[in-house]
Write an enzyme that holds these catalytic residues in place. Structure first.
Site, PDB file in Angstrom:
ATOM      1  N   GLU A   1       3.077   0.080   0.428  1.00  0.00           N
ATOM      2  CA  GLU A   1       3.765   0.951  -0.539  1.00  0.00           C
ATOM      3  C   GLU A   1       3.661   0.443  -1.978  1.00  0.00           C
ATOM      4  OE1 GLU A   1       7.456   2.422   0.954  1.00  0.00           O
ATOM      5  OE2 GLU A   1       8.002   3.304  -0.973  1.00  0.00           O
TER       6      GLU A   1
ATOM      7  N   GLN B   1      11.222   6.028  10.885  1.00  0.00           N
ATOM      8  CA  GLN B   1      11.684   6.777  12.058  1.00  0.00           C
ATOM      9  C   GLN B   1      10.575   7.640  12.654  1.00  0.00           C
ATOM     10  OE1 GLN B   1      15.140   9.068  10.929  1.00  0.00           O
ATOM     11  NE2 GLN B   1      16.466   7.280  10.795  1.00  0.00           N
ATOM     12  N   GLY B   2      10.105   8.621  11.838  1.00  0.00           N
ATOM     13  CA  GLY B   2       9.259   9.710  12.332  1.00  0.00           C
ATOM     14  C   GLY B   2       8.040   9.245  13.084  1.00  0.00           C
TER      15      GLY B   2
ATOM     16  N   ARG C   1       3.044  12.629  -0.911  1.00  0.00           N
ATOM     17  CA  ARG C   1       2.620  12.047   0.369  1.00  0.00           C
ATOM     18  C   ARG C   1       2.980  12.944   1.534  1.00  0.00           C
ATOM     19  NH1 ARG C   1       5.235   8.727   4.433  1.00  0.00           N
ATOM     20  NH2 ARG C   1       7.138   8.940   3.227  1.00  0.00           N
TER      21      ARG C   1
ATOM     22  N   ALA D   1       2.297  -3.877   6.162  1.00  0.00           N
ATOM     23  CA  ALA D   1       1.101  -4.211   5.378  1.00  0.00           C
ATOM     24  C   ALA D   1       0.850  -5.714   5.383  1.00  0.00           C
ATOM     25  CB  ALA D   1       1.264  -3.689   3.949  1.00  0.00           C
TER      26      ALA D   1
ATOM     27  N   SER E   1       6.646  -9.114   4.453  1.00  0.00           N
ATOM     28  CA  SER E   1       6.424  -9.135   5.905  1.00  0.00           C
ATOM     29  C   SER E   1       6.736  -7.793   6.561  1.00  0.00           C
ATOM     30  CB  SER E   1       7.266 -10.252   6.542  1.00  0.00           C
ATOM     31  OG  SER E   1       8.632 -10.090   6.189  1.00  0.00           O
TER      32      SER E   1
ATOM     33  N   SER F   1       2.258   7.017   5.373  1.00  0.00           N
ATOM     34  CA  SER F   1       2.359   5.742   4.660  1.00  0.00           C
ATOM     35  C   SER F   1       2.194   4.546   5.585  1.00  0.00           C
ATOM     36  CB  SER F   1       3.657   5.650   3.871  1.00  0.00           C
ATOM     37  OG  SER F   1       4.735   5.788   4.727  1.00  0.00           O
ATOM     38  N   LEU F   2       2.748   4.611   6.779  1.00  0.00           N
ATOM     39  CA  LEU F   2       2.496   3.523   7.731  1.00  0.00           C
ATOM     40  C   LEU F   2       0.989   3.447   7.993  1.00  0.00           C
ATOM     41  CD1 LEU F   2       5.393   4.075  10.322  1.00  0.00           C
ATOM     42  CD2 LEU F   2       5.241   2.252   8.622  1.00  0.00           C
TER      43      LEU F   2
ATOM     44  N   HIS G   1      12.961   8.038  -1.587  1.00  0.00           N
ATOM     45  CA  HIS G   1      12.458   7.594  -0.283  1.00  0.00           C
ATOM     46  C   HIS G   1      11.167   6.787  -0.373  1.00  0.00           C
ATOM     47  CE1 HIS G   1      11.845   7.848   4.024  1.00  0.00           C
ATOM     48  NE2 HIS G   1      10.674   8.470   3.865  1.00  0.00           N
TER      49      HIS G   1
ATOM     50  N   GLU H   1       5.460  17.110  11.837  1.00  0.00           N
ATOM     51  CA  GLU H   1       6.242  16.962  10.605  1.00  0.00           C
ATOM     52  C   GLU H   1       5.662  17.857   9.526  1.00  0.00           C
ATOM     53  OE1 GLU H   1       8.188  12.525  10.970  1.00  0.00           O
ATOM     54  OE2 GLU H   1       6.272  12.651   9.950  1.00  0.00           O
TER      55      GLU H   1
HETATM   56  P1  FAD Z   1       7.876  -3.024   3.505  1.00  0.00           P
HETATM   57  O1  FAD Z   1       7.861  -2.683   4.930  1.00  0.00           O
HETATM   58  O2  FAD Z   1       8.936  -2.492   2.679  1.00  0.00           O
HETATM   59  O3  FAD Z   1       7.820  -4.611   3.360  1.00  0.00           O
HETATM   60  C1  FAD Z   1       7.990  -5.226   2.103  1.00  0.00           C
HETATM   61  C2  FAD Z   1       8.184  -6.717   2.324  1.00  0.00           C
HETATM   62  O4  FAD Z   1       8.114  -7.409   1.083  1.00  0.00           O
HETATM   63  C3  FAD Z   1       9.548  -7.061   2.906  1.00  0.00           C
HETATM   64  O5  FAD Z   1       9.342  -8.080   3.869  1.00  0.00           O
HETATM   65  C4  FAD Z   1      10.315  -7.625   1.725  1.00  0.00           C
HETATM   66  O6  FAD Z   1      11.336  -8.517   2.036  1.00  0.00           O
HETATM   67  C5  FAD Z   1       9.191  -8.323   0.982  1.00  0.00           C
HETATM   68  N1  FAD Z   1       9.427  -8.565  -0.441  1.00  0.00           N
HETATM   69  C6  FAD Z   1       9.715  -7.677  -1.411  1.00  0.00           C
HETATM   70  N2  FAD Z   1       9.833  -8.308  -2.605  1.00  0.00           N
HETATM   71  C7  FAD Z   1       9.606  -9.623  -2.377  1.00  0.00           C
HETATM   72  C8  FAD Z   1       9.607 -10.778  -3.186  1.00  0.00           C
HETATM   73  N3  FAD Z   1       9.854 -10.741  -4.497  1.00  0.00           N
HETATM   74  N4  FAD Z   1       9.350 -11.982  -2.609  1.00  0.00           N
HETATM   75  C9  FAD Z   1       9.125 -12.085  -1.288  1.00  0.00           C
HETATM   76  N5  FAD Z   1       9.111 -11.002  -0.459  1.00  0.00           N
HETATM   77  C10 FAD Z   1       9.357  -9.800  -1.004  1.00  0.00           C
HETATM   78  N6  FAD Z   1       6.536   6.089   6.667  1.00  0.00           N
HETATM   79  C11 FAD Z   1       5.794   6.634   7.647  1.00  0.00           C
HETATM   80  O7  FAD Z   1       4.569   6.670   7.574  1.00  0.00           O
HETATM   81  N7  FAD Z   1       6.425   7.169   8.748  1.00  0.00           N
HETATM   82  C12 FAD Z   1       7.766   7.154   8.893  1.00  0.00           C
HETATM   83  O8  FAD Z   1       8.288   7.609   9.900  1.00  0.00           O
HETATM   84  C13 FAD Z   1       8.561   6.606   7.845  1.00  0.00           C
HETATM   85  N8  FAD Z   1       9.898   6.618   7.931  1.00  0.00           N
HETATM   86  C14 FAD Z   1      10.614   5.968   6.961  1.00  0.00           C
HETATM   87  C15 FAD Z   1      11.997   5.889   7.088  1.00  0.00           C
HETATM   88  C16 FAD Z   1      12.740   5.178   6.176  1.00  0.00           C
HETATM   89  C17 FAD Z   1      14.226   5.105   6.315  1.00  0.00           C
HETATM   90  C18 FAD Z   1      12.093   4.536   5.084  1.00  0.00           C
HETATM   91  C19 FAD Z   1      12.875   3.752   4.077  1.00  0.00           C
HETATM   92  C20 FAD Z   1      10.710   4.648   4.934  1.00  0.00           C
HETATM   93  C21 FAD Z   1       9.972   5.354   5.867  1.00  0.00           C
HETATM   94  N9  FAD Z   1       8.595   5.450   5.752  1.00  0.00           N
HETATM   95  C22 FAD Z   1       7.877   6.035   6.739  1.00  0.00           C
HETATM   96  C23 FAD Z   1       7.875   4.739   4.694  1.00  0.00           C
HETATM   97  C24 FAD Z   1       7.306   3.429   5.262  1.00  0.00           C
HETATM   98  O9  FAD Z   1       8.253   2.869   6.139  1.00  0.00           O
HETATM   99  C25 FAD Z   1       6.981   2.430   4.178  1.00  0.00           C
HETATM  100  O10 FAD Z   1       6.208   3.019   3.170  1.00  0.00           O
HETATM  101  C26 FAD Z   1       6.191   1.265   4.765  1.00  0.00           C
HETATM  102  O11 FAD Z   1       6.890   0.713   5.849  1.00  0.00           O
HETATM  103  C27 FAD Z   1       5.940   0.219   3.703  1.00  0.00           C
HETATM  104  O12 FAD Z   1       5.395  -0.915   4.313  1.00  0.00           O
HETATM  105  P2  FAD Z   1       5.068  -2.169   3.421  1.00  0.00           P
HETATM  106  O13 FAD Z   1       4.562  -3.219   4.349  1.00  0.00           O
HETATM  107  O14 FAD Z   1       4.234  -1.773   2.280  1.00  0.00           O
HETATM  108  O15 FAD Z   1       6.478  -2.604   2.789  1.00  0.00           O
HETATM  109  C1  SIN Z   2      10.839  10.761   8.537  1.00  0.00           C
HETATM  110  O1  SIN Z   2      10.931  10.347   9.687  1.00  0.00           O
HETATM  111  O2  SIN Z   2      11.264  11.851   8.156  1.00  0.00           O
HETATM  112  C2  SIN Z   2      10.176   9.886   7.536  1.00  0.00           C
HETATM  113  C3  SIN Z   2       8.744  10.063   7.676  1.00  0.00           C
HETATM  114  C4  SIN Z   2       8.034   9.551   6.466  1.00  0.00           C
HETATM  115  O3  SIN Z   2       8.640   9.142   5.484  1.00  0.00           O
HETATM  116  O4  SIN Z   2       6.798   9.593   6.512  1.00  0.00           O
END
Ligand code: FAD
Ligand code: SIN
Length: 510
Positions: free
Chosen positions: A361, A46-47, A372, A15, A12, A377-378, A337, A113
């Site tokens: 991700e 954050q960013g 990247r 993605a 959740s 990534s968002l 990260h 950035e």
């Molecule tokens: P997530 O948001 O990680 O969601 C994964 C979901 O899967 C969660 O709900 C989790 O509980 C669930 N899950 C996992 N395993 C299981 C399982 N076995 N069963 C059930 N549920 C499960 N990217 C940017 O583009 N800009 C930014 O500014 C940026 N800043 C960042 C800052 C930080 C501190 C971090 C950690 C990352 C940052 N990133 C940033 C990267 C970006 O946030 C992530 O790549 C992106 O949010 C991933 O989204 P997602 O939906 O793929 O996964």
């Molecule tokens: C950050 O805010 O520096 C993270 C940005 C990112 O991971 O894309």
């Protein structure tokens, strides 16, 4: 909770929720998530989110910057799709009520950035991810999407070569269940937790990638683990290191040695805004050169009011640890990260297994190549989740057959998370060697043998981290060159023979 749905989403974050909200018009949607709804990497972003809105910007520039960072491995068609579809979807988030920062004229206040040639980072101060997660969760309330918390997906159901759903563990009742689906969508996020020092929260144990690999899905480019250069030194919250956004360097923050000497100009003409891999290795190098456990990130020369208003989360969090960033530099270190690789998918998020999709991700669309670009990534998660949802109108008619009998006996594996982290930090970090990778491989192979086949409910995450660590190590060993995020001291240059993805595939049933 329904036991059969049209679309089953695991995860959740941005993605999973984007997909769920959009696919709801084509059928029933169930989202399983292993902790609380908002526990995700997304929530900590954050960013911001990169998209072309600037008057001096063009899609071609964003494509060019992305491909340059990816060092020859970006899937260019996917990059073009991401860059072109991005602004419309960011506007959609804004229209849903996402409180992105705007200037006096109501236009997005675009941040800067590393690796971006223009200002193009749409952000909500320094808590962009939290704001996106909030509006996406609000949006699900307007649909028939069911979100079920504390449900840990354990393994995928595969029959006649097709993925037909998942086995899951209800963390409250400790019972195993099975959900059948016409399409199963993995959106389980990253793998940061295989490292001791990571910006990722506890959920990031690579579950989706391990599950997909176990049933024989192709997994790509696992060696490309991104280390963020600036996580706060020596302080952890719930097992994660606190990130200091790159956006802070975009506004003038300067990296310095522990003695206060700026160093980034010695490494790259882009200085403090060089690509992330360059900055992270420079920090490590300066730490070794000056015999220090950290470097400093200094913003104290910027106006205090500006810092407090633009970076409130960072300012307040650091202050709670006794660091007033308006007056003193922040001790920082690189930390794991982001994963550029993952379950190999096409531009519709289809994996190599019919009826199995991967988003965000945990997927690898190839847009990031070997490195990247910040805030892509968002964007990737948003764009390809929307595309996958569009595809769902045609996804029907899986043949589930008789319900599979589930063994209620729990298989118990050891908890190896701590050992895995230690090995990965020591041997599979920013700078790798053949010898170090072989040591890591021998250890992790031994751990792998401790888990037998079948559904594990005790230490299921530990079992997944072993699989994922093994994939990172094996992929790193295969790439005998240095490219993007993968730096091998034995092979310090890029080699033409490796201008291709690293693909791993099991025979299923591992
Ligand atoms: P997530 O948001 O990680 O969601 C994964 C979901 O899967 C969660 O709900 C989790 O509980 C669930 N899950 C996992 N395993 C299981 C399982 N076995 N069963 C059930 N549920 C499960 N990217 C940017 O583009 N800009 C930014 O500014 C940026 N800043 C960042 C800052 C930080 C501190 C971090 C950690 C990352 C940052 N990133 C940033 C990267 C970006 O946030 C992530 O790549 C992106 O949010 C991933 O989204 P997602 O939906 O793929 O996964
Ligand atoms: C950050 O805010 O520096 C993270 C940005 C990112 O991971 O894309």
């Amino acid at each position: 909770m329904p036991q059969q749905v049209d679309f089953l989403v695991v995860g959740s974050g941005i993605a999973g929720l984007t997909f769920a909200n959009k696919a709801a018009k084509y059928g029933t949607v169930l989202v399983l998530t292993k902790k609380r709804k908002a526990d995700s990497n997304t929530n900590y972003a954050q960013g911001g989110i990169a998209a072309v809105f600037g008057r001096d910007d063009k899609p071609e520039y964003h494509i060019e910057d992305t491909v340059k960072a990816g060092e020859g491995l970006c899937h260019k068609r996917a990059v073009r799709t991401m860059v072109h579809d991005g602004p419309g979807l960011v506007n959609e988030l804004h229209a849903m009520g996402c409180r992105f920062s705007v200037d006096a004229n109501g236009r997005f206040d675009l941040g800067q950035e590393g690796g971006h040639s223009r200002r193009r980072i749409v952000h909500a101060k320094d808590h962009t991810g939290q704001e996106i997660e909030r509006v996406l969760l609000e949006e699900t309330k307007k649909t028939d999407v069911t979100i079920s918390e504390n449900e840990i997906a354990l393994d995928l159901v595969i029959r006649d070569g097709e993925c037909l759903g998942v086995y899951y563990l209800d963390a409250d009742t400790r019972r195993i269940g099975l959900v059948h689906a016409n399409a199963t969508i993995l959106a389980t996020g990253g793998i940061g937790q295989i490292y001791q020092h990571t910006t990722n929260p506890a959920i990031a144990t690579g579950d989706g990638i391990a599950m997909a690999y176990r049933i024989g899905a192709k997994v790509a480019n696992m060696e490309f683990v991104q280390f963020h250069p600036t996580a706060v030194f020596n302080i952890k919250i719930d097992g994660r290191s606190f990130l200091i956004s790159e956006a802070i360097r975009g506004e003038g923050g300067v990296l310095k040695t522990k003695d206060g000497v700026p160093f980034m100009d010695n490494y790259d003409s882009a200085g403090n805004l060089a690509p992330r891999d360059v900055v992270a290795r420079a920090c490590l190098n300066e730490m070794m050169r000056t015999d220090s456990r950290y470097v400093l990130l200094d913003v104290s020369h910027l106006p205090a009011d500006f810092i407090k208003n633009r970076f409130p989360t960072i300012y307040e969090t650091c202050l709670s640890w006794g660091i007033d960033i308006t007056r003193e530099p922040i001790p920082v270190v690189p930390a794991a990260h982001y994963l550029c690789g993952g379950i190999l998918v096409n531009e519709w998020a289809e994996s190599s297994i019919p009826r199995l999709y991967a988003l965000g991700e945990c997927g690898c669309t190839g847009v990031h190549g070997a490195n990247r670009l910040a805030s892509n990534s968002l964007l990737e998660a948003l764009v390809f989740a929307a595309r996958a949802a569009d595809k769902m109108k045609k996804v029907t008619g899986a043949k589930f057959g008789k319900p599979v009998k589930i063994k209620q006996t729990a298989k118990t594996g050891p908890n190896l998370l701590f050992q895995i982290k230690e090995i990965m930090d020591r041997y599979v970090g920013l700078i790798r060697t053949d010898e170090g990778l072989q040591i890591a491989k021998a250890n992790v192979d031994r751990f792998r043998r401790l888990f037998d086949n079948g559904i594990h409910i005790i230490n299921a995450e530990s079992r997944n981290t072993v699989v994922v660590a093994q994939l990172v190590i094996d992929s790193a060993l295969e790439r005998k060159e240095s490219r993007g995020l993968h730096y091998m001291a034995d092979y310090p240059t890029k080699r033409q023979a490796y201008s291709r993805d690293t693909i791993k595939q099991s025979q299923g049933g591992t």
